[in-house]
Design a protein around this motif. Structure first.
Motif, PDB file in Angstrom:
ATOM      1  N   ASP A 133       0.832  -1.205   0.000  1.00  0.00           N
ATOM      2  CA  ASP A 133       0.000   0.000   0.000  1.00  0.00           C
ATOM      3  C   ASP A 133       0.869   1.258   0.000  1.00  0.00           C
ATOM      4  OD1 ASP A 133      -2.363   1.658   0.383  1.00  0.00           O
ATOM      5  OD2 ASP A 133      -1.727   1.837   2.472  1.00  0.00           O
ATOM      6  N   MET A 134       1.924   1.268   0.805  1.00  0.00           N
ATOM      7  CA  MET A 134       2.813   2.424   0.843  1.00  0.00           C
ATOM      8  C   MET A 134       3.535   2.588  -0.490  1.00  0.00           C
ATOM      9  SD  MET A 134       4.244   2.259   4.791  1.00  0.00           S
ATOM     10  CE  MET A 134       5.161   3.804   4.714  1.00  0.00           C
ATOM     11  N   GLY A 135       3.908   1.475  -1.111  1.00  0.00           N
ATOM     12  CA  GLY A 135       4.541   1.535  -2.427  1.00  0.00           C
ATOM     13  C   GLY A 135       3.602   2.128  -3.463  1.00  0.00           C
ATOM     14  N   ALA A 138       3.279   5.887  -2.896  1.00  0.00           N
ATOM     15  CA  ALA A 138       4.494   6.583  -3.329  1.00  0.00           C
ATOM     16  C   ALA A 138       4.520   6.708  -4.852  1.00  0.00           C
ATOM     17  CB  ALA A 138       5.731   5.835  -2.832  1.00  0.00           C
ATOM     18  N   GLU A 139       4.110   5.647  -5.527  1.00  0.00           N
ATOM     19  CA  GLU A 139       4.111   5.663  -6.991  1.00  0.00           C
ATOM     20  C   GLU A 139       3.122   6.704  -7.529  1.00  0.00           C
ATOM     21  OE1 GLU A 139       4.579   2.278 -10.418  1.00  0.00           O
ATOM     22  OE2 GLU A 139       3.323   1.828  -8.684  1.00  0.00           O
ATOM     23  N   LYS A 140       2.025   6.894  -6.796  1.00  0.00           N
ATOM     24  CA  LYS A 140       0.977   7.827  -7.222  1.00  0.00           C
ATOM     25  C   LYS A 140       1.469   9.276  -7.277  1.00  0.00           C
ATOM     26  CE  LYS A 140      -2.914   8.200  -4.756  1.00  0.00           C
ATOM     27  NZ  LYS A 140      -4.190   7.800  -4.124  1.00  0.00           N
ATOM     28  N   VAL A 141       2.439   9.619  -6.410  1.00  0.00           N
ATOM     29  CA  VAL A 141       2.924  11.009  -6.374  1.00  0.00           C
ATOM     30  C   VAL A 141       4.299  11.153  -7.035  1.00  0.00           C
ATOM     31  CG1 VAL A 141       1.590  11.600  -4.326  1.00  0.00           C
ATOM     32  CG2 VAL A 141       3.923  10.730  -4.037  1.00  0.00           C
ATOM     33  N   ARG A 142       4.723  10.106  -7.733  1.00  0.00           N
ATOM     34  CA  ARG A 142       6.042  10.139  -8.373  1.00  0.00           C
ATOM     35  C   ARG A 142       6.117  11.308  -9.356  1.00  0.00           C
ATOM     36  NH1 ARG A 142       7.952   4.615 -10.835  1.00  0.00           N
ATOM     37  NH2 ARG A 142       6.264   5.063 -12.296  1.00  0.00           N
ATOM     38  N   GLY A 143       7.192  12.084  -9.266  1.00  0.00           N
ATOM     39  CA  GLY A 143       7.378  13.220 -10.139  1.00  0.00           C
ATOM     40  C   GLY A 143       6.872  14.533  -9.568  1.00  0.00           C
ATOM     41  N   ARG A 144       6.029  14.455  -8.541  1.00  0.00           N
ATOM     42  CA  ARG A 144       5.477  15.688  -7.958  1.00  0.00           C
ATOM     43  C   ARG A 144       6.332  16.203  -6.802  1.00  0.00           C
ATOM     44  NH1 ARG A 144      -0.145  16.595  -4.708  1.00  0.00           N
ATOM     45  NH2 ARG A 144      -0.172  18.855  -4.829  1.00  0.00           N
ATOM     46  N   PHE A 145       6.936  15.276  -6.058  1.00  0.00           N
ATOM     47  CA  PHE A 145       7.738  15.660  -4.888  1.00  0.00           C
ATOM     48  C   PHE A 145       9.172  15.193  -5.042  1.00  0.00           C
ATOM     49  CE2 PHE A 145       3.362  15.480  -3.502  1.00  0.00           C
ATOM     50  CZ  PHE A 145       3.234  16.660  -2.780  1.00  0.00           C
ATOM     51  N   VAL A 166       8.727   1.144  -1.191  1.00  0.00           N
ATOM     52  CA  VAL A 166       8.737   2.507  -1.723  1.00  0.00           C
ATOM     53  C   VAL A 166       9.967   2.716  -2.602  1.00  0.00           C
ATOM     54  CG1 VAL A 166       8.880   4.957  -1.116  1.00  0.00           C
ATOM     55  CG2 VAL A 166       7.353   3.437   0.162  1.00  0.00           C
ATOM     56  N   ARG A 167      11.104   2.233  -2.144  1.00  0.00           N
ATOM     57  CA  ARG A 167      12.335   2.394  -2.921  1.00  0.00           C
ATOM     58  C   ARG A 167      12.215   1.728  -4.292  1.00  0.00           C
ATOM     59  NH1 ARG A 167      14.792   5.889  -3.664  1.00  0.00           N
ATOM     60  NH2 ARG A 167      15.937   6.257  -1.753  1.00  0.00           N
ATOM     61  N   ALA A 168      11.432   0.669  -4.379  1.00  0.00           N
ATOM     62  CA  ALA A 168      11.287  -0.052  -5.648  1.00  0.00           C
ATOM     63  C   ALA A 168      10.565   0.771  -6.706  1.00  0.00           C
ATOM     64  CB  ALA A 168      10.542  -1.368  -5.415  1.00  0.00           C
ATOM     65  N   VAL A 169       9.815   1.802  -6.280  1.00  0.00           N
ATOM     66  CA  VAL A 169       9.010   2.549  -7.262  1.00  0.00           C
ATOM     67  C   VAL A 169       9.431   4.004  -7.430  1.00  0.00           C
ATOM     68  CG1 VAL A 169       7.010   1.048  -6.978  1.00  0.00           C
ATOM     69  CG2 VAL A 169       7.210   3.099  -5.544  1.00  0.00           C
ATOM     70  N   VAL A 170      10.312   4.515  -6.561  1.00  0.00           N
ATOM     71  CA  VAL A 170      10.763   5.912  -6.693  1.00  0.00           C
ATOM     72  C   VAL A 170      12.278   5.987  -6.520  1.00  0.00           C
ATOM     73  CG1 VAL A 170       8.582   6.891  -5.856  1.00  0.00           C
ATOM     74  CG2 VAL A 170      10.439   6.441  -4.230  1.00  0.00           C
ATOM     75  N   ASP A 171      12.877   7.033  -7.084  1.00  0.00           N
ATOM     76  CA  ASP A 171      14.325   7.204  -6.937  1.00  0.00           C
ATOM     77  C   ASP A 171      14.682   8.512  -6.240  1.00  0.00           C
ATOM     78  OD1 ASP A 171      13.664   8.983  -8.886  1.00  0.00           O
ATOM     79  OD2 ASP A 171      14.969   8.150 -10.440  1.00  0.00           O
ATOM     80  N   VAL A 172      13.713   9.136  -5.562  1.00  0.00           N
ATOM     81  CA  VAL A 172      13.993  10.373  -4.824  1.00  0.00           C
ATOM     82  C   VAL A 172      14.532  10.030  -3.434  1.00  0.00           C
ATOM     83  CG1 VAL A 172      12.216  11.689  -6.046  1.00  0.00           C
ATOM     84  CG2 VAL A 172      11.630  10.502  -3.913  1.00  0.00           C
ATOM     85  N   PRO A 173      15.182  10.999  -2.769  1.00  0.00           N
ATOM     86  CA  PRO A 173      15.637  10.741  -1.399  1.00  0.00           C
ATOM     87  C   PRO A 173      14.472  10.378  -0.471  1.00  0.00           C
ATOM     88  CG  PRO A 173      16.672  12.720  -2.263  1.00  0.00           C
ATOM     89  CD  PRO A 173      15.627  12.320  -3.254  1.00  0.00           C
ATOM     90  N   LEU A 174      14.723   9.420   0.411  1.00  0.00           N
ATOM     91  CA  LEU A 174      13.717   8.988   1.382  1.00  0.00           C
ATOM     92  C   LEU A 174      14.153   9.360   2.795  1.00  0.00           C
ATOM     93  CD1 LEU A 174      12.951   5.361   0.089  1.00  0.00           C
ATOM     94  CD2 LEU A 174      11.803   7.503  -0.527  1.00  0.00           C
TER      95      LEU A 174
END
Length: 336
Positions: A133-135, A138-145, A166-174
Motif C-alpha cells: 500500500d505504501m509503495g 508513493a508511486e501515485k505522487v512520483r514526479g510531484r515531490f 517505496v524504494r522499488a518505485v521511486v528514486d527520490v531521497p527517502l
C-alpha cells in the motif's frame, strides 16, 4: 488590539495513519488580531501527544487576550507576558503578530526577518500502511515531490519491507519517521537495513527520553533527528547527545520567534535542523515557510494533505513550499 479566535475543522483528503493514531480530520484554532483596522491571522495546530487540544488552545487565547496589549511590534514583551504553556496557541498569537507587522509595513514576514524567500524542497508524507500500500501511494505522487517521508513503526516486523516497497518505485531521497515506536533492539537492527536502501535520516526512533538514545546515535549509519524529544530552546542542548539533528515545529516551539532561536542554538551545537508541521491550512504552513531557508530539511505538506485549504496562497512549485510575496503571511481566506 482586538483578539478573536475560533475552532475550524480541516478535513483530510485521505485517512492519515502514524504509529500511534489514525484520523480523517483535524481541528485547528484560528486567531485574529486587529490593530487600526488591519487584521493579522495565525493558526494553532494543537498536538495531542503533548496534552493540547483545540479546546485548550481556544481557552488559552480567550483567557489571556488582555495580555497581548496594543503594540504588535512588541513581540518579545507580548510573548513574555503570556504563560509558557499551550504552545500551539502561543504559535498562533506569534504568527498573527508577525502577519500584522508585515501588513502594517507592507512587507512579507521573511523580509522582516532578513531571510531568503525559498528553503529546501518539502517532503511528502507516505503514512503508515502495509508495504504494498505504501509503495502504491508513493508511486501515485512520483514526479510531484523531490523527497518522500515514510511513517514507520508498524509493530509487525515489516518496517524495512515498507522502505523496500517505496524504494522499488521511486528514486527520490527517502526519510523515515518512527514516531517513538521502535525499541532499542529494533532501532539497532533496522537502521543499517534502511540505510542500505538510501534513507537520508531517521526521525525519533525511540520514545522521548529513552536512555538508549546516545547508543543509537553512536551506532546509526544515518543521522538521527528528534521530534518528540525537542520542543523549545531549553531542550536543544540535551538533544546533542542523542541525535544529529532536531525537528522544529511552530506548534511545539510556540512560534516563529522561538523557532529561530532553536535553529541558532542547534547550529552552535553542530546539529542539523529540520522544519516540520502538523496537519494545517495554508495559514499555518505559510508561517513556517517564512523561515524555511534556515533549515536543512523541510516537511511542510500539512496543507497539501487536506481536502480543501481555507487559506490558499502558499506557492508549491518544483517541490518547494514558497511563502507568498504579499505583506505579512500573505495568505487570505478562500473566496476573498
Amino acid at each position: 488590539m482586538e483578539v478573536s479566535a475560533r475552532i475550524v475543522t480541516l478535513d483530510l483528503a485521505e485517512t492519515f495513519v502514524i504509529a500511534r493514531s489514525a484520523r480523517d480530520a483535524e481541528d485547528v484554532v484560528e486567531v485574529t488580531l486587529t490593530c487600526s483596522g488591519v487584521r493579522g491571522h495565525g493558526e494553532a495546530a494543537p498536538i495531542e501527544r503533548y496534552d493540547e487540544s483545540h479546546d485548550s488552545a481556544l481557552a488559552y487565547v480567550e483567557e489571556h487576550a488582555g495580555l497581548i496589549g496594543d503594540d504588535p511590534f512588541a513581540l518579545e514583551e507580548v510573548m513574555a507576558r503570556l504563560p509558557a504553556r499551550e504552545f500551539a496557541a502561543r504559535a498562533a498569537i506569534d504568527a498573527a503578530l508577525h502577519d500584522l507587522q508585515g501588513k502594517l509595513v507592507g512587507r512579507p514576514v521573511y523580509q522582516l526577518l532578513g531571510l531568503p524567500r525559498l528553503g529546501p524542497p518539502t517532503s511528502w508524507t507516505i503514512w503508515l500502511g502495509d508495504p504494498d500500500d505504501m509503495g502504491r501511494r508513493a508511486e501515485k505522487v512520483r514526479g510531484r515531490f523531490r523527497r518522500l517521508k515514510l511513517k514507520l513503526g508498524g509493530g509487525d516486523g515489516l518496517d524495512a519491507e515498507r522502505v523496500e516497497a517505496v524504494r522499488a518505485v521511486v528514486d527520490v531521497p527517502l526519510q523515515v519517521d518512527v514516531n517513538e515506536a521502535w525499541s532499542l533492539e529494533e532501532a539497532l537492527e533496522l537502521l543499517p537495513r534502511i540505510a542500505a536502501l538510501g534513507v537520508e535520516y531517521c526521525e525519533q526512533p525511540l520514545v522521548a527520553g529513552d536512555p538508549g538514545g546516545p547508543q543509537v546515535k553512536a551506532a546509526s549509519p544515518i543521522p538521527i533527528y528528534v521530534d518528540e524529544d525537542c520542543h523549545t530552546l531549553a531542550d536543544v542542548a540535551a538533544c546533542a547527545e542523542r541525535a544529529h539533528g532536531i525537528n522544529v515545529k511552530l506548534a511545539k516551539s510556540g512560534g516563529i520567534r522561538e523557532a529561530v532561536r532553536m535553529v541558532h542554538a542547534a547550529r552552535a551545537l553542530g546539529l542539523g535542523c529540520m522544519l516540520g508541521c502538523m496537519v494545517e491550512s495554508g495559514l499555518g504552513i505559510s508561517a513556517a515557510a517564512q523561515i524555511a531557508s534556515l533549515f536543512d530539511h523541510v516537511d511542510l505538506d500539512g496543507n497539501l494533505l487536506i481536502a480543501f485549504d481555507p487559506w490558499p496562497g502558499v506557492e508549491f512549485f518544483d517541490g518547494v513550499q514558497a511563502p507568498p510575496e504579499l505583506p505579512g503571511l500573505g495568505v487570505s481566506p478562500a473566496g476573498h
